[in-house]
Write a protein that holds these residues in place. Structure first.
Motif, mmCIF file in Angstrom:
data_model
loop_
_atom_site.group_PDB
_atom_site.id
_atom_site.type_symbol
_atom_site.label_atom_id
_atom_site.label_comp_id
_atom_site.label_asym_id
_atom_site.label_seq_id
_atom_site.Cartn_x
_atom_site.Cartn_y
_atom_site.Cartn_z
ATOM 1 N N LEU A 1 0.824 -1.208 0.000
ATOM 2 C CA LEU A 1 0.000 0.000 0.000
ATOM 3 C C LEU A 1 0.857 1.256 0.000
ATOM 4 N N ILE A 2 1.965 1.222 0.734
ATOM 5 C CA ILE A 2 2.885 2.366 0.711
ATOM 6 C C ILE A 2 3.440 2.575 -0.696
ATOM 7 N N LEU A 3 3.815 1.490 -1.355
ATOM 8 C CA LEU A 3 4.321 1.580 -2.723
ATOM 9 C C LEU A 3 3.248 2.115 -3.663
ATOM 10 N N LEU A 4 2.008 1.710 -3.468
ATOM 11 C CA LEU A 4 0.906 2.225 -4.285
ATOM 12 C C LEU A 4 0.741 3.724 -4.095
ATOM 13 N N VAL A 5 0.797 4.189 -2.856
ATOM 14 C CA VAL A 5 0.653 5.619 -2.579
ATOM 15 C C VAL A 5 1.806 6.411 -3.201
ATOM 16 N N VAL A 6 3.028 5.892 -3.084
ATOM 17 C CA VAL A 6 4.190 6.569 -3.673
ATOM 18 C C VAL A 6 4.020 6.683 -5.184
ATOM 19 N N THR A 7 3.545 5.611 -5.822
ATOM 20 C CA THR A 7 3.342 5.632 -7.277
ATOM 21 C C THR A 7 2.287 6.645 -7.680
ATOM 22 N N ILE A 8 1.157 6.670 -6.966
ATOM 23 C CA ILE A 8 0.070 7.591 -7.308
ATOM 24 C C ILE A 8 0.503 9.037 -7.117
ATOM 25 N N VAL A 9 1.149 9.332 -5.995
ATOM 26 C CA VAL A 9 1.579 10.707 -5.720
ATOM 27 C C VAL A 9 2.585 11.182 -6.766
#
Length: 306
Positions: free
Chosen positions: A286-294
């Protein structure tokens, strides 16, 4: 009677959908709704399950599961190995994507300058690395850089050049995986930017040449604004793929030496399938997903894409 029978036959031959009083919009949604519901289930269920797992102690090797709240996130964000993996991800993604955008744009401009006779030939040559599967690419480069049978070291030896420690030193290992990534994915940038160059009206270039504008001014005021959105699309595609890189790094260096090439996706694999900590793995995903989206939203906003 014959007339009534003919009308009944025409009515039976008429398609059922034509006899139903359904609007075009409702008809479209009636066909799309099953696929939309299936895709929503396949997307939302794993996402919600990942959130649920991230809030629990979830040993994948068996054991008691317990609710721990945000403890998994705190353990990851406070760990030195996570910070190291995050920094490696920033270096790997930032350098590789930047080089790919610059090199891909330069090669796309060169391809655009060729005549229509030579364009298909060079376009095929440029696209070859991208069509090779990442597994095959990783194995091929691993053999080419092998200290005993590698062709790269042999050519350097014939040229009298020093042979680097491709995967033994931290700096060279990161340099190696970046070079491999640039080799494979620069063609994607070339094709996207080349499509943008084809969409620029030729009349703009002709008017600039008539006015005596130099090449740099033409590139700055005509070419670059014309391919700005294509560059943003290429950057987003490459960032999303680069954050999820795993196969090439794992096959060539396995995240080593030590943890010098262990990016977040490789660290996620180790947390899930080596350490068997499912809760922390879900939190890291989930952290990786947030980093990608941001990151991708920042790029789109920077170029004016809302």
């Amino acid at each position: 009677m014959l007339g009534l029978g003919a009308l009944a036959d025409d009515h039976r031959r008429e398609p059922v959908l034509n006899r139903l009083q359904i609007s075009d919009r409702a008809l479209k949604w009636s066909f799309l709704l099953p696929s939309v519901l299936i895709l929503m289930f396949l997307s939302l269920y794993p996402f919600l399950q990942g959130i649920w797992m991230s809030l629990h102690q979830w040993p994948l090797g068996g054991g008691e599961r317990a609710f721990v709240g945000t403890a998994n996130y705190a353990a990851l964000l406070g760990g030195e190995r996570f910070h190291n993996a995050l920094w490696n991800t920033v270096v790997f993604t930032g350098v590789s994507v930047t080089v790919e955008l610059i090199l891909g744009t330069a090669l796309a401009l060169y391809l655009f300058s060729l005549s229509k006779r030579w364009r298909p030939i060079f376009r095929t040559i440029f696209i070859v690395p991208m069509v090779v599967t990442p597994i095959a690419t990783g194995l091929m480069w691993r053999l080419m850089l092998n200290g005993r049978i590698g062709v790269v070291n042999y050519l350097l030896y014939l040229a009298g050049l020093p042979i680097p420690e491709w995967t033994s030193s931290p700096f060279m290992a990161m340099f190696t995986v970046i070079v491999i990534d640039v080799w494979q994915w620069t063609p994607l940038v070339i094709m996207i930017v080349f499509a943008g160059l084809l969409s620029i009206p030729e009349s703009l270039y002709e008017a600039a040449r008539v006015d005596g504008a130099p090449r740099w001014a033409i590139f700055r005021h005509i070419t670059l604004p014309g391919i700005r959105y294509m560059l943003a699309i290429a950057a987003v595609f490459r960032l999303m793929r680069s954050f999820r890189s795993f196969d090439i790094i794992w096959l060539v260096t396995q995240g080593g030496p030590g943890t010098s090439t262990e990016i977040l996706n490789v660290y996620l694999y180790r947390v899930a399938f080596v350490f068997l900590r499912g809760g922390e793995a879900a939190a890291l995903g989930l952290i990786l997903l947030v980093v990608t989206i941001v990151t991708t939203m920042g790029i789109l906003r920077a170029v004016g894409v809302q």
